[in-house]
Write a protein that holds these residues in place. Structure first.
Motif, short mmCIF file in Angstrom:
data_model
loop_
_atom_site.label_atom_id
_atom_site.label_comp_id
_atom_site.label_asym_id
_atom_site.label_seq_id
_atom_site.Cartn_x
_atom_site.Cartn_y
_atom_site.Cartn_z
N LYS A 141 -57.79 32.05 -0.46
CA LYS A 141 -58.15 30.97 0.48
C LYS A 141 -56.91 30.22 0.96
N LEU A 142 -56.09 29.76 0.03
CA LEU A 142 -54.91 28.98 0.40
C LEU A 142 -53.86 29.82 1.11
N SER A 143 -53.70 31.07 0.69
CA SER A 143 -52.71 31.92 1.34
C SER A 143 -53.09 32.21 2.79
N ARG A 144 -54.37 32.29 3.07
CA ARG A 144 -54.83 32.45 4.46
C ARG A 144 -54.67 31.14 5.22
N LEU A 145 -55.05 30.03 4.57
CA LEU A 145 -54.98 28.71 5.19
C LEU A 145 -53.55 28.37 5.59
N TRP A 146 -52.58 28.72 4.72
CA TRP A 146 -51.18 28.35 4.94
C TRP A 146 -50.33 29.53 5.39
N ASP A 147 -50.95 30.58 5.92
CA ASP A 147 -50.26 31.72 6.51
C ASP A 147 -49.20 32.32 5.59
N MET A 148 -49.65 32.82 4.44
CA MET A 148 -48.79 33.48 3.46
C MET A 148 -49.28 34.91 3.27
N PRO A 149 -48.96 35.81 4.20
CA PRO A 149 -49.53 37.16 4.15
C PRO A 149 -49.17 37.95 2.90
N GLU A 150 -47.99 37.78 2.35
CA GLU A 150 -47.63 38.52 1.13
C GLU A 150 -48.49 38.08 -0.05
N VAL A 151 -48.67 36.78 -0.19
CA VAL A 151 -49.50 36.26 -1.27
C VAL A 151 -50.96 36.69 -1.06
N ALA A 152 -51.42 36.65 0.19
CA ALA A 152 -52.79 37.11 0.49
C ALA A 152 -52.95 38.57 0.10
N GLY A 153 -51.94 39.40 0.38
CA GLY A 153 -52.00 40.81 0.02
C GLY A 153 -52.12 41.01 -1.48
N ILE A 154 -51.38 40.22 -2.25
CA ILE A 154 -51.47 40.30 -3.72
C ILE A 154 -52.87 39.89 -4.16
N ALA A 155 -53.39 38.80 -3.59
CA ALA A 155 -54.72 38.32 -3.97
C ALA A 155 -55.80 39.35 -3.63
N ILE A 156 -55.69 39.98 -2.46
CA ILE A 156 -56.66 41.01 -2.06
C ILE A 156 -56.59 42.19 -3.02
N GLU A 157 -55.37 42.60 -3.35
CA GLU A 157 -55.19 43.72 -4.29
C GLU A 157 -55.80 43.40 -5.65
N LYS A 158 -55.54 42.21 -6.17
CA LYS A 158 -56.07 41.81 -7.48
C LYS A 158 -57.58 41.65 -7.44
N LEU A 159 -58.10 41.02 -6.40
CA LEU A 159 -59.55 40.85 -6.30
C LEU A 159 -60.27 42.18 -6.18
N SER A 160 -59.63 43.16 -5.57
CA SER A 160 -60.25 44.48 -5.42
C SER A 160 -60.45 45.16 -6.77
N THR A 161 -59.73 44.73 -7.79
CA THR A 161 -59.89 45.34 -9.12
C THR A 161 -61.06 44.74 -9.90
N PHE A 162 -61.69 43.70 -9.37
CA PHE A 162 -62.79 43.03 -10.07
C PHE A 162 -64.14 43.68 -9.83
N GLY A 163 -64.19 44.78 -9.09
CA GLY A 163 -65.47 45.45 -8.83
C GLY A 163 -66.43 44.56 -8.06
#
Length: 167
Positions: free
Chosen positions: A46-68
């Motif tokens: 949420k915050l990485s999208r809000l504050w335009d941090m694409p690298e952090v967003a990519g890490i968050a998306i990658e990690k969230l994808s492992t939660f099934g």
């Protein structure tokens, strides 16, 4: 504001926990992403999208994808945080097998999204009995374009279209 401990800078749109999780990801002690709960990773996204941090967003998306993530979670989070792959995966799962979502989950998606999922299922069933109908691929493409501004390969057609259709 921010010049003393007694007058901190107030960050609008985030909780202390979300901000602390973002800092943990941005400045890890061990040179790797921290172990966070699903809820904390959602806050980081949420915050990485809000504050335009694409690298952090990519890490968050990658990690969230492992939660099934369940199909409805993928759709909800994909819409809220602009993750086209989750939208595609979630819609595909529900179009292919509606039993992957409960009635309350489908209700949470809203009537229009639920209708489009049912429409796509019906069109696929009809295409399997009607020759020269364009096939399942064309139905899925129409569904994804109409529903989320996403092309079936997972890319955004246009950020403005995605934002307008997600509101």
């Amino acid at each position: 504001e921010g010049d003393a401990d007694g007058s901190p800078i107030r960050l609008v749109g985030c909780t202390n926990e979300e901000f602390e999780s973002l800092i943990d990801v941005m400045y890890p002690l061990l040179k790797r992403a921290p172990e966070l709960s699903k809820e904390k990773w959602i806050g980081v996204l949420k915050l990485s999208r809000l504050w335009d941090m694409p690298e952090v967003a990519g890490i968050a998306i990658e990690k969230l994808s492992t939660f099934g993530l369940k199909p409805v979670e993928k759709i909800t989070l994909g819409k809220k945080h602009g993750v086209p792959k989750w939208l595609k995966d979630g819609y595909t799962a529900l179009v292919d097998d509606l039993s992957k979502a409960s009635l309350s989950e489908m209700t949470g998606l809203g009537w229009e999204t639920s209708f489009r999922i049912l429409w796509a299922r019906d069109e696929i069933a009809r295409s399997q009995t009607t020759p020269n109908s364009g096939g399942i691929g064309s139905i899925r493409k129409m569904f994804f374009v109409a529903t989320a501004g996403v092309d079936p390969s997972g890319g955004l057609l246009c950020p403005q279209t995605l934002l307008l259709q997600l509101l």
